[in-house]
Each structure stands twice: as structure tokens, then as C-alpha cells.
Design a protein around this motif. Sequence first.
Motif, PDB file in Angstrom:
ATOM      1  N   UNK A 178       0.875  -1.169   0.000  1.00 40.61           N
ATOM      2  CA  UNK A 178       0.000   0.000   0.000  1.00 40.61           C
ATOM      3  C   UNK A 178       0.915   1.222   0.000  1.00 40.61           C
ATOM      4  N   UNK A 179       1.463   1.517  -1.146  1.00 43.81           N
ATOM      5  CA  UNK A 179       2.528   2.502  -1.288  1.00 43.81           C
ATOM      6  C   UNK A 179       2.123   3.889  -0.801  1.00 43.81           C
ATOM      7  N   UNK A 180       0.869   4.257  -1.012  1.00 48.08           N
ATOM      8  CA  UNK A 180       0.413   5.592  -0.643  1.00 48.08           C
ATOM      9  C   UNK A 180      -0.295   5.632   0.704  1.00 48.08           C
ATOM     10  N   UNK A 181      -0.554   4.485   1.304  1.00 44.86           N
ATOM     11  CA  UNK A 181      -1.277   4.474   2.569  1.00 44.86           C
ATOM     12  C   UNK A 181      -2.718   4.904   2.433  1.00 44.86           C
ATOM     13  N   UNK A 182      -3.330   4.651   1.269  1.00 45.49           N
ATOM     14  CA  UNK A 182      -4.706   5.078   1.023  1.00 45.49           C
ATOM     15  C   UNK A 182      -5.718   3.947   1.159  1.00 45.49           C
ATOM     16  N   UNK A 183      -5.245   2.726   1.353  1.00 41.59           N
ATOM     17  CA  UNK A 183      -6.154   1.590   1.491  1.00 41.59           C
ATOM     18  C   UNK A 183      -6.772   1.576   2.885  1.00 41.59           C
ATOM     19  N   UNK A 184      -7.895   0.881   2.999  1.00 38.92           N
ATOM     20  CA  UNK A 184      -8.559   0.689   4.291  1.00 38.92           C
ATOM     21  C   UNK A 184      -8.583  -0.810   4.584  1.00 38.92           C
ATOM     22  N   UNK A 185      -8.823  -1.203   5.851  1.00 44.34           N
ATOM     23  CA  UNK A 185      -8.704  -2.614   6.219  1.00 44.34           C
ATOM     24  C   UNK A 185      -9.516  -3.574   5.357  1.00 44.34           C
ATOM     25  N   UNK A 186     -10.729  -3.214   4.977  1.00 45.82           N
ATOM     26  CA  UNK A 186     -11.534  -4.124   4.162  1.00 45.82           C
ATOM     27  C   UNK A 186     -10.865  -4.404   2.825  1.00 45.82           C
ATOM     28  N   UNK A 187     -10.282  -3.366   2.220  1.00 41.86           N
ATOM     29  CA  UNK A 187      -9.590  -3.547   0.941  1.00 41.86           C
ATOM     30  C   UNK A 187      -8.341  -4.403   1.112  1.00 41.86           C
ATOM     31  N   UNK A 188      -7.603  -4.143   2.180  1.00 43.39           N
ATOM     32  CA  UNK A 188      -6.369  -4.902   2.419  1.00 43.39           C
ATOM     33  C   UNK A 188      -6.695  -6.370   2.662  1.00 43.39           C
ATOM     34  N   UNK A 189      -7.661  -6.643   3.525  1.00 43.73           N
ATOM     35  CA  UNK A 189      -8.025  -8.024   3.808  1.00 43.73           C
ATOM     36  C   UNK A 189      -8.475  -8.757   2.566  1.00 43.73           C
ATOM     37  N   UNK A 190      -9.269  -8.080   1.738  1.00 45.98           N
ATOM     38  CA  UNK A 190      -9.772  -8.711   0.517  1.00 45.98           C
ATOM     39  C   UNK A 190      -8.643  -9.041  -0.450  1.00 45.98           C
ATOM     40  N   UNK A 191      -7.771  -8.063  -0.735  1.00 43.74           N
ATOM     41  CA  UNK A 191      -6.718  -8.299  -1.725  1.00 43.74           C
ATOM     42  C   UNK A 191      -5.686  -9.298  -1.215  1.00 43.74           C
TER      43      UNK A 191
END
Length: 310
Positions: A178-191
Motif C-alpha cells: 500500500x505505497x500511498x497508505x490510502x487503502x482501508x482494512x476491508x480492501x487490504x483483507x480482501x486483496x
Amino acid sequence: MTTGHDVILRDVTLRDGLQLTGKPLPTGRKVELVRALLGAGVPELEIGSLARGDMVPPLADTLDVVAALTPEELARCWVWVATPRHVQKAVAAGARNVQYCFSVSDAHNNANIGRDTEVSLAAMPQAVEHARAAGGRIQLCLATAFTCPFEGPVAPQRVLDIVADPRTEGSCDVVVCDTLGQAVPAEVGSLVGRVAEVAGDRRIAFHGHDTWGQGVANALAAVGAGATVLDGALGGLGGCPFAPGASGNTSSEDLLFALRPHWLTPAVLADLVTWSEDLLGELGEPMRSATAQGVRSRAAAFPWTAGPRA
């Protein structure tokens, strides 16, 4: 199921952490910090980059750092590379673990290393060959896996297609960034969960930034989805010089306090905070770790506090 005790912290202070610093850190000081962190029990470190010294001056002495370390120390250290030639140079200096990195988005890959993503992917088999010939390990590291500063949101399928591409075979790990730190936990968990399904027996690592305050939450979501390695930097130091809007890495202290690995004790955490304070003071950088501030509190009844420095 992976728990905090099972997760490996890779401290990236000496690579990603130093990329944007205005003051150089002497080679000897870097070696000193490597030995302090390894001695404290930090399992793995990222100690530098083969990026052009004129483009990223704080990392221009990476090969000197590698040359100063023992084979036993280098077995726990990683060097960032972007081309097969970088791999050759790193292993010739003594490195045995390299992180072959490119961006999922073409625009950032061109800004960062001057080529389209497909060109970097096509060169990976040769990079793998060089690493294996030296008896080393090589990671597949995917920057801008969630968002790109130039193209916006990145399609998850593009990430999955790269991980599943036969040209990435031979890598021991997949690093999702997450190079920019713009993701949220739901997106991180999914990917991360979807990457784990196609990565085979490769370890999954998550590299996050705390730009929007989601660093620890995203890291824990990644662990819940199958990641077993997390990247962090002392004091939240760092950022990408080729990614407008990116701030520091998720703090190593914050990750460790949340995970409580078996080797972490209050005394070790206090030492890490002291080293972090000294380093950031030397570089003129702000402290971004909430845990470091907590360690310095006067809440004497809490065993993880150490109180103000004498």
C-alpha cells in the motif's frame, strides 16, 4: 490461523525509511543500527537499495553496508532491486536476499524505475536465475497494489494476474504494498486473501504506510487474511520520493506493540524507542509512532511504559 506471535516484522528503516530524509546517515551508523536491531530480536531487515545514487542519495552506500556485514547477518537482511543487473551487483557484494520490486501501475513504474510494468515482469526470470545461482532468495514486491498517485485506484485483478504469472515463479515471497497508505482494512483483507489463494507456497508480506492513519489496522487485516510478514520503520520514518502524497511507513514500534511477538519484552521495546528517538533526532525527522510516545508516559502501573528519558 496466523496470530500476532507468528508474524515476522521486517524493519525497513534503512531502505524505505531513509528515502526521503534530507540528511545522510553515515555507513557506520547504518551498520550499527543493523546490529542493534538484529541483536534485539527483530527477525528481518531491509538494509538498502540498488536505486541510482543520484536519484536516492541516502541509499547510495548500500553496497558498502552489505560489505560490512557478516554472512550470518546478511541471512536476515534484504536489499531492494529493480533489474537483473541489480541482483548481480547485490549478490556480488555478499547479499543473499533481494526484493525484486516493480509497480502494478505503469505510470508509477515509469516514474520509479523508468519502464513499463510488463518490461519489469519480463525481466524477472533472469533476476530469479541470478539470485538462485548465488544461493539466495528473491521476493516479488508489488508497489501501488491498491492505488497509484498518477492513475488512481488499481484493479485487484491486475495484482492477481502478476502473482499468477509464470514469470514470477521462483520467488519465495509476495510483498503487497500500500505505497500511498490510502487503502482501508476491508480492501487490504480482501486483496491479501485473494493473493494468498494464487501465491502457492510463497509467504505473503504486507508493506503499508500510515498516511491516512490506517497503518496498524491495515496490517492486522493483512494478517487476518494470511500475511505472515509485515514491514515497518522506526518512528514511522519514510515515504516514496516518486509517489506524491505518500508519508511515512507504518511504525515498527506500533506494529510490535499490537502483535506482541514472543521476543518482544517491555525492555526491548524501550530500547527500540530509544534508538528510534536518537535516529530521528539525528536526521531531523518527526516522531510518528504513538507507541513510542506511550512508552515515554508516566503511567508506571502499565508494564510497557518506561517513563521519560533521563
